[in-house]
Every structure is written in structure tokens, then in C-alpha cells.
Design an enzyme around this catalytic site. Sequence first.
Site, mmCIF file in Angstrom:
data_model
loop_
_atom_site.group_PDB
_atom_site.id
_atom_site.type_symbol
_atom_site.label_atom_id
_atom_site.label_comp_id
_atom_site.label_asym_id
_atom_site.label_seq_id
_atom_site.Cartn_x
_atom_site.Cartn_y
_atom_site.Cartn_z
ATOM 1 N N ASP A 267 -5.540 -1.159 -11.581
ATOM 2 C CA ASP A 267 -4.448 -1.272 -10.482
ATOM 3 C C ASP A 267 -4.035 0.130 -10.206
ATOM 4 O O ASP A 267 -3.920 1.026 -11.217
ATOM 5 C CB ASP A 267 -3.366 -2.132 -10.899
ATOM 6 C CG ASP A 267 -2.284 -1.574 -11.901
ATOM 7 O OD1 ASP A 267 -1.227 -1.105 -11.267
ATOM 8 O OD2 ASP A 267 -2.661 -1.142 -13.167
ATOM 9 N N CYS A 305 -17.512 0.817 7.130
ATOM 10 C CA CYS A 305 -16.500 0.060 6.974
ATOM 11 C C CYS A 305 -16.409 -0.946 8.273
ATOM 12 O O CYS A 305 -16.450 -0.572 9.021
ATOM 13 C CB CYS A 305 -15.108 0.558 6.545
ATOM 14 S SG CYS A 305 -13.787 -0.488 6.110
ATOM 15 N N CYS A 310 -11.140 -0.078 11.061
ATOM 16 C CA CYS A 310 -12.196 0.761 11.415
ATOM 17 C C CYS A 310 -12.941 0.242 12.963
ATOM 18 O O CYS A 310 -13.982 0.750 13.178
ATOM 19 C CB CYS A 310 -13.436 0.840 10.373
ATOM 20 S SG CYS A 310 -12.798 1.771 8.950
ATOM 21 N N HIS A 335 -7.289 -0.569 5.399
ATOM 22 C CA HIS A 335 -8.836 0.222 5.078
ATOM 23 C C HIS A 335 -8.662 0.944 3.817
ATOM 24 O O HIS A 335 -9.765 0.454 3.091
ATOM 25 C CB HIS A 335 -8.800 1.392 6.325
ATOM 26 C CG HIS A 335 -9.977 2.459 5.853
ATOM 27 N ND1 HIS A 335 -11.331 2.157 6.007
ATOM 28 C CD2 HIS A 335 -9.929 3.437 4.983
ATOM 29 C CE1 HIS A 335 -12.029 3.064 5.672
ATOM 30 N NE2 HIS A 335 -11.246 3.715 4.838
#
Length: 379
Positions: A267, A305, A310, A335
Amino acid sequence: MSHFQYNIHHQDPATAARRGVFTTPHGRVQTPGFMPVGTQATVKGLTIDQVAATGAEMILGNTYHLALRPGHETVRRLGGLHGMTLWQGPILTDSGGFQIFSLEGIREVSEQQATFRSHIDGAIIQLTPEHSIEIQESLGSDVAMVLDHVVALPAEPDAVVDAMERSIRWAKRCLNAATRDDQARFAIVQGGLDAKLRAECATELSSLAFEGFAIGGLSVGEPPEEMYRITAATCPHLPTDKPRYLMGVGTPIDLLENIARGIDLFDCVMPTRNGRNAMAFTDRGQIKIRNAVHREDTRPLDPDCHCVACRHSRGYLRHLFIAKEMLGPILLSIHNLTYYQRIMAEARAAIELGRFSEYVAKKKKGWLSQPTTNAETRG
């Protein structure tokens, strides 16, 4: 505990990388996996559907912050974290141990507890291992972390030993206080940058009935190579049939280097924090979208992506930040989280094919031209 299971499906032949599945009451988590940080029951700036669309399977919340507001009893009455946030998948809650490190100026630590002065209103908050578990049981997370004593590095050897030994005692108190059979408990290995202390702590905790194990107290100021050394020294002393979680890490390079050393879960706030500050991660290095070079750039952030950000040009994204429109930070956060999940999916596929080392070498070739600064930033 029948609610939880960890199965390893593939082991990379050249590294310690593992491909597995962690089963919880709220679903399965493919590992290696990355958990977006939702410190205050929200991944900053994003709806829960947007978080899910990035590919995330498990998210993180924080005991200390949620106990302050809205209060753990309020969260319980609102249906726990799952009911309140509408997140359908697994949730892990940090214990408040990281705040012992990050809020050093407004806390005191004794054998019994950590005592904080609230950063919100100055009220005194006493967090014992037992109370940390009580709060997390009210929050209803799938995984509750034990309360541990985190110290900044470098630190005096006596301070590191003291914090490690206290963390072991607190872990036992957390285990004894637990009452829910639908909530896993993860112990946290401490020991600073001393490999022998880490091994000692990991061995002691592994003898106890925890459903998973974390490595804490890293990415708090030490060089990345030191973090990798300690991860490599610690993992062999942890059970092979339970998940291993490296807390608060990190950059894309950090993720792959630590997967190679046997870590399953991560994380970090870096994807969202950097996104809010106009920085995007890509296979070709970091893109600082505020830079003037992007003013009339019609290219997407990352041609590989498929996230919503994107679909837009770099020029448009730069405009959003220059105009201080909130959509800019939202799109770059989406993103970056999507990018992190793509790295995890690609890593899992590479492990399955027995080609993880090749995958890491390919990624590093693109990244190392613009390295990022390593920092644990969980909230």
C-alpha cells in the site's frame, strides 16, 4: 479460521516472487497486489466506482483517523466501512502504529499505550493494543493490523530493540483482545535495519496464530537498498502459507524489487498524492504534466494505458492543472492507480511464466532515467 485462506499457485524459479490468492469474507485478492490508501474511508478525490475501475481489489483505511472522525461507533452504526463507503471488496485497516511515527511531536509511548493529542481539536486520545482492535472490529475490516511501535530511522540500537520487543508484546495483546472470527489479524515485524532483530521478531511472531504478516518500519528515510536488504532477510523467517505485506511502499521499482524478495501485498499514497501534484507514472518514466513542454502536446499520457485520463491529451491535462480545475488531480490519480494495478497484473503474469526477472529488467530500463524519491506516506 475458515473465512481466510492463502494459496500460492506459482513460485518464480529465479527469485522469491510468489503468485497467489488471498481469500477473505469480501472476496479474493490476487497477489502480488497493491492496495490504494483510503485513510479516512475515501481514496482522495475518487468515487468508489472509480477506484474499482482501476483494477483495485482491496483498499486500506486507518484506525487513528477514523477513530477521531467520524468515530468508530458512528462508522459501525453506518454499516461499517463496507456499508458506509459502498466498497464491496476486502478492506484492511492500519492500527494507528504508523501515527506513532508520523505524529511523533504530539504523542507519548508507554508500555501500556500510545497517547496522542488530537491534531484536530487537541483532545487526548489513548490507544492501547486492545482499543486498537476494538476500533477495527467496529470498522468491520477484513484485516486488522496489530498496534506496533514504529521508530524513525536511523535510530539508536537500544531504541530499535525496545520498539521491537514492545511490538511483540503488543501483538500478543491484540491477538488476545480479538473477538471477531470474520476478521483476520496481521502481525507486524519490526527491528529497524538490523537483520538479526528482524529475523528474531519474525520468528517470534510466526509462532502465534496470525492470519498474515507485515513488515513495518521501513521506507521511513532509509535508502531503498537498505529496505530491500531487510525485506530479503525477513521473508525467509515468515510462514510460506500466509500473506506477506510490506507497509507503506512505494515506487514502482520498490514494488518489483520487493516482490522479488517474497512480498505479496503493498500500500502507499504515492499514486494518488503524486497524481494530485501533477505527476504521472509511465513505463517511460515520470511525466510532470505542469511543464510547459506539454502545453500543445496532443499525445496521451501513456499510449499503452486505457484509463479515462489517457483518453485526453497531455495539453488538456496540463490546462486543467494550470487552471486549478479539480478534474486534473482526479484524472491523474485514476491514471496512477491504474498504472500500479497494471504493474501488479503484469508481475503476476510474469511469475506464472517463470520470467519475472526478465520483466523487472525491462521495466527498470524505462524507469531508471527518472528515479523517484523513496518515502513511506500512508497518511
